[in-house]
Write an enzyme that holds these catalytic residues in place. Structure first.
Site, short mmCIF file in Angstrom:
data_model
loop_
_atom_site.label_atom_id
_atom_site.label_comp_id
_atom_site.label_asym_id
_atom_site.label_seq_id
_atom_site.Cartn_x
_atom_site.Cartn_y
_atom_site.Cartn_z
N ASP A 285 0.86 -1.18 0.00
CA ASP A 285 0.00 0.00 0.00
C ASP A 285 0.91 1.24 0.00
O ASP A 285 2.15 1.13 0.09
CB ASP A 285 -0.95 -0.01 1.20
CG ASP A 285 -2.21 0.82 0.91
OD1 ASP A 285 -2.17 1.63 -0.04
OD2 ASP A 285 -3.22 0.66 1.62
C1 BGC Z 1 -5.11 3.13 0.12
C2 BGC Z 1 -5.27 2.06 -0.93
C3 BGC Z 1 -5.15 2.64 -2.31
C4 BGC Z 1 -3.83 3.37 -2.41
C5 BGC Z 1 -3.58 3.97 -3.77
C6 BGC Z 1 -3.90 3.99 -0.12
O1 BGC Z 1 -3.88 5.07 0.72
O2 BGC Z 1 -5.05 2.52 1.39
O3 BGC Z 1 -6.51 1.41 -0.77
O4 BGC Z 1 -5.27 1.63 -3.26
O5 BGC Z 1 -3.81 4.42 -1.46
O6 BGC Z 1 -4.40 5.02 -4.04
#
Ligand code: BGC
Length: 743
Positions: A285
């Site tokens: 993530d």
């Molecule tokens: C979130 C994810 C997301 C990623 C990319 C993160 O802050 O937890 O769910 O896919 O950002 O945008």
């Protein structure tokens, strides 16, 4: 033989890489191996790097130099970039201006639609219709792929039992079975049967693992749960996504029992790869490798990179840690280049499967983009999905007849609330590039539906703050109307990521507005828009009709009008328990009995002094304009042996005046086990349509497999003994039959 893009460095390679993708896996491997043999260590690590473009920001850190990094081979993948025109230029840079011309992956959070927005996932979960949800995913993929994307960071399959957590909106609720069915359906929907199909996306199941159980519902907080609960409740949906062939997995931000998942070999390798057989690519993530430092398991970024890579991470999202330190770690002998190759191969394999080596511009066709965006099939499905997701929570008679459906004869309607004439908030959290210009507002929907009525609209108040200056006009309008439709709830930023709440009442002064409008005596229908269950006890006690619309997306107004008018008979049922107050949380249906189960007569039993144990609305609950009568549950046998199955039958009759759909639910309770077992566990459901007076036989088959759990020795098996099977309209059903699993 077909040549790849014209870059000098690739020419050598092209001599060996021909005639895919019609070739089998051996040729794919050969292609990847030869490409790999051309790559420098830095270029390899560039393939393990994912940066956000400047188009959209979904996290705290932005790397301004991503264009430069693409050109230097330090960045092999991008997210938050879309539209054909924008992505074509970036792809051109990668393909034509880098030494090896390896195409970029383009990832994006296509969570519930891309430009055309479908209901938030929690809402869609209330349809109990995996087929419909699969179609939502397929159409989202079609629109996003036409917009230059080839990878989505979805499905989000985190089981959540705590509505304080804002991201509950993105998942499918509290139940492992329902959650697993949706996880499977969404992966199949996004990916189709061929990743190189220009209408599909590679999916990414997230957030592995157990991100949905942060302490106190606070986003990114610690997860500390028993191994048994993790295995039985939280892991099944991720596993279902892997079984459905999901191409990628995202490691989650959280720690589990002391180990941040991004540094957890136990999760990212032992469970995911060794136990479940996942062959695809693991991406972190957003900056979660870097976050191993504040977690307190890494001394510095290099150490963080070492932990994550060793645990099984292949690709670093936005952290630049692999970019900055992985080569050093290889040079020092901490990892071998072969270790890096393993990860790079997974990334290249994905690009290969997406058909990007065959044609890096295959998802970048302006004509297709124009034809697909907001096309009729998307807009039509947005309406179908919204209609199937809204839950009718209450519909009591006013002057002898149920307030809903609203009669066409109604003359004066007051439409009041911050969501009455609203295009952005009704799209909900993570509506990414959802197009507010295409949204049908509640006002527009009602005007179309009730052309003969006078409809007056006032906001009354906002979502936040204490400003009640709009109350006077709203109260006066309500007093002069035959019916008030109150469109209230949360805005799109009051749920979702980094949007946890400790108070789940209507935000701002909406509760006060509701009470004042109620005082006028004009009948009120409350239409609640939200990304989570709100605590709506007062509403339940005083307001005759409540439609929980969630955040329904592009066709909001049409769907609300269809349901309020009765043109569509509501059929959704809750995929999540509604607490009475925050103090009850976590409250979920598949709880245990305790040694001192509730007894009103006995103080020393498990209860509260100031609230009931029962939630306001249980899991599985939802009303229809029809009424349904359940017959007796009849099992075909009273006992089964290992390997056998048993079928229970029940007739369900529509005793109402209109055709409707009923979601018939089947729960099992294991009465005595080597470890305690939940009071009920959902084992099956059937959604049936019934004309007025019509009756259907519904059957559920229970096998030994359905009775398995992690026993006292953590062995996954069924234990002989007595079981109950409940069949009914929601999880608080009392009717059951018993049977025995023989020794
Ligand atoms: C979130 C994810 C997301 C990623 C990319 C993160 O802050 O937890 O769910 O896919 O950002 O945008």
């Amino acid at each position: 033989m077909r040549l790849l893009m014209i870059t000098t460095g690739l020419l050598l390679l092209l001599a060996v890489s021909c005639d895919h993708p019609e070739t089998g896996s051996a040729q794919k491997e050969k292609f990847i191996d030869s490409l790999l043999s051309e790559m420098t260590l830095e270029e390899k690590i560039g393939q393990l790097t994912l940066f956000t473009s400047g188009w959209d920001i979904t996290g705290p850190v932005l790397n301004e130099n991503y264009r430069q990094d693409i050109l230097s081979g330090r960045c092999g993948n991008l997210f938050n970039a879309h539209t054909v025109a924008y992505n074509r230029e970036l792809q051109r840079m990668a393909v034509e201006e880098t030494r090896l011309g390896i195409p970029l992956l383009f990832g994006y959070d296509v969570i519930h639609g891309h430009r055309t927005i479908f209901p938030i996932p929690l809402a869609e979960a209330c349809s109990w219709d995996p087929g419909m949800v699969k179609k939502t995913a397929a159409l989202s993929a079609k629109e996003a792929a036409a917009s230059g994307l080839n990878w989505t960071f979805n499905p989000m399959v985190d089981i959540a039992r705590d509505p304080r957590w804002g991201r509950i909106a993105e998942g499918s609720g509290e139940d492992p079975l329902l959650g697993s069915l949706y996880a499977h359906a969404r992966v199949e929907g996004y990916q189709g049967t061929d990743l190189s199909d220009v209408f599909t996306l590679a999916a990414c199941v997230k957030h592995f693992a157990v991100y949905g159980a942060p302490q106190a519902g606070r986003d990114y907080h610690v997860v500390d749960l028993s191994e048994r609960t993790i295995r039985e409740v939280y892991l099944p949906p991720y596993k279902a996504a892997v079984d459905a062939g999901v191409a990628t997995v995202m490691s989650s931000f959280n720690e589990i029992n002391g180990v941040p998942v991004t540094a957890s070999k136990a999760y990212l390798t032992d469970i995911l790869r060794d136990k479940w057989g996942f062959k695809g690519m693991v991406v972190t993530d957003y900056t979660s490798i870097n976050e191993l430092i504040p977690h307190g398991v890494a001394e510095d970024l290099k150490h963080a990179g070492e932990l994550a890579f060793r645990a099984g991470v292949d690709m670093d999202m936005q952290g630049s840690v692999f970019n900055d330190y992985l080569a050093e770690l290889v040079n020092e002998g901490v990892f071998s280049e072969e270790d890096v190759n393993r990860a790079v191969k997974r990334v290249l394999a994905l690009k290969y499967d997406l058909g990007l080596f065959d044609d890096p511009y295959r998802y970048l066709d302006e004509e297709r983009e124009k034809a697909v965006l907001y096309s009729d099939e998307l807009m039509e499905h947005a309406l179908v999905a919204a209609r199937k997701s809204m839950v009718l929570l209450k519909n009591e008679p006013v002057n002898g007849t149920p307030l809903l459906p609203v009669q066409q004869s109604v003359k004066k309607i007051a439409l009041i609330g911050p969501l009455a004439d609203n295009r952005v908030d009704v799209m909900g959290t993570w509506h990414a590039s959802g197009d507010a210009g295409k949204v049908v507002t509640v006002e527009e929907g009602l005007r179309k539906k009730f052309p003969a009525a006078s409809i007056k609209v006032l906001k009354g108040c906002d979502f936040t703050g204490n400003d009640m200056s709009g109350f006077r006009a709203a109260i006066s309008l309500a007093g002069q109307s035959d019916l008030v439709i109150l469109a209230i709830g949360e805005n799109h930023q009051q749920s979702g990521e980094a949007a946890s709440r400790t108070c789940l009442d209507l935000p701002g002064v909406q509760q006060q507005l509701l009470e004042k409008i109620h005082e006028t005596g004009t009948p009120v229908v409350a239409v609640v828009f939200a990304g989570r269950p709100l605590t709506i006890n007062w509403m339940d006690e005083h307001i005759p009709a409540i439609l929980y619309a969630w955040h329904p997306g592009t066709r909001t107004g049409d769907a609300v009008a269809d349901i309020l008018s009765g043109d569509c008979n509501p059929s959704a049922k809750l995929a999540i328990t509604f607490p009475r107050n925050v103090g009850q949380i976590p409250v979920f249906y598949n709880t245990k009995n305790t040694g001192r189960p509730f007894n009103a007569e006995n103080k020393y039993t498990s209860k509260y002094l100031d609230a009931l144990n029962e939630p306001l609305y249980p899991f599985g609950y939802g009303l229809s304009y029809s009424t349904f009568e359940y017959g007796t549950i009849s099992p075909d046998k009273n006992s089964i042996s290992a390997g056998d199955s048993l079928t229970v039958s029940v007739t369900v009759k529509n005793t109402g005046k209109c055709a409707g759909e009923e979601i018939v639910q089947c729960y099992v309770r294991d009465l005595v086990g080597s470890v305690t077992r939940p009071l009920k566990e959902l084992k099956g459901f059937s959604k049936i349509s019934l004309d007025p007076g019509e009756e259907k036989l519904v059957q559920f088959t229970i096998t030994e497999d359905d009775l398995r759990f992690y026993d006292i020795n953590m062995e996954y098996r069924a234990e002989p003994g007595e079981f109950r099977i409940y069949v009914g309209p929601h999880s608080q059903v009392d009717e059951y039959v018993t049977f025995t699993l023989n020794r």
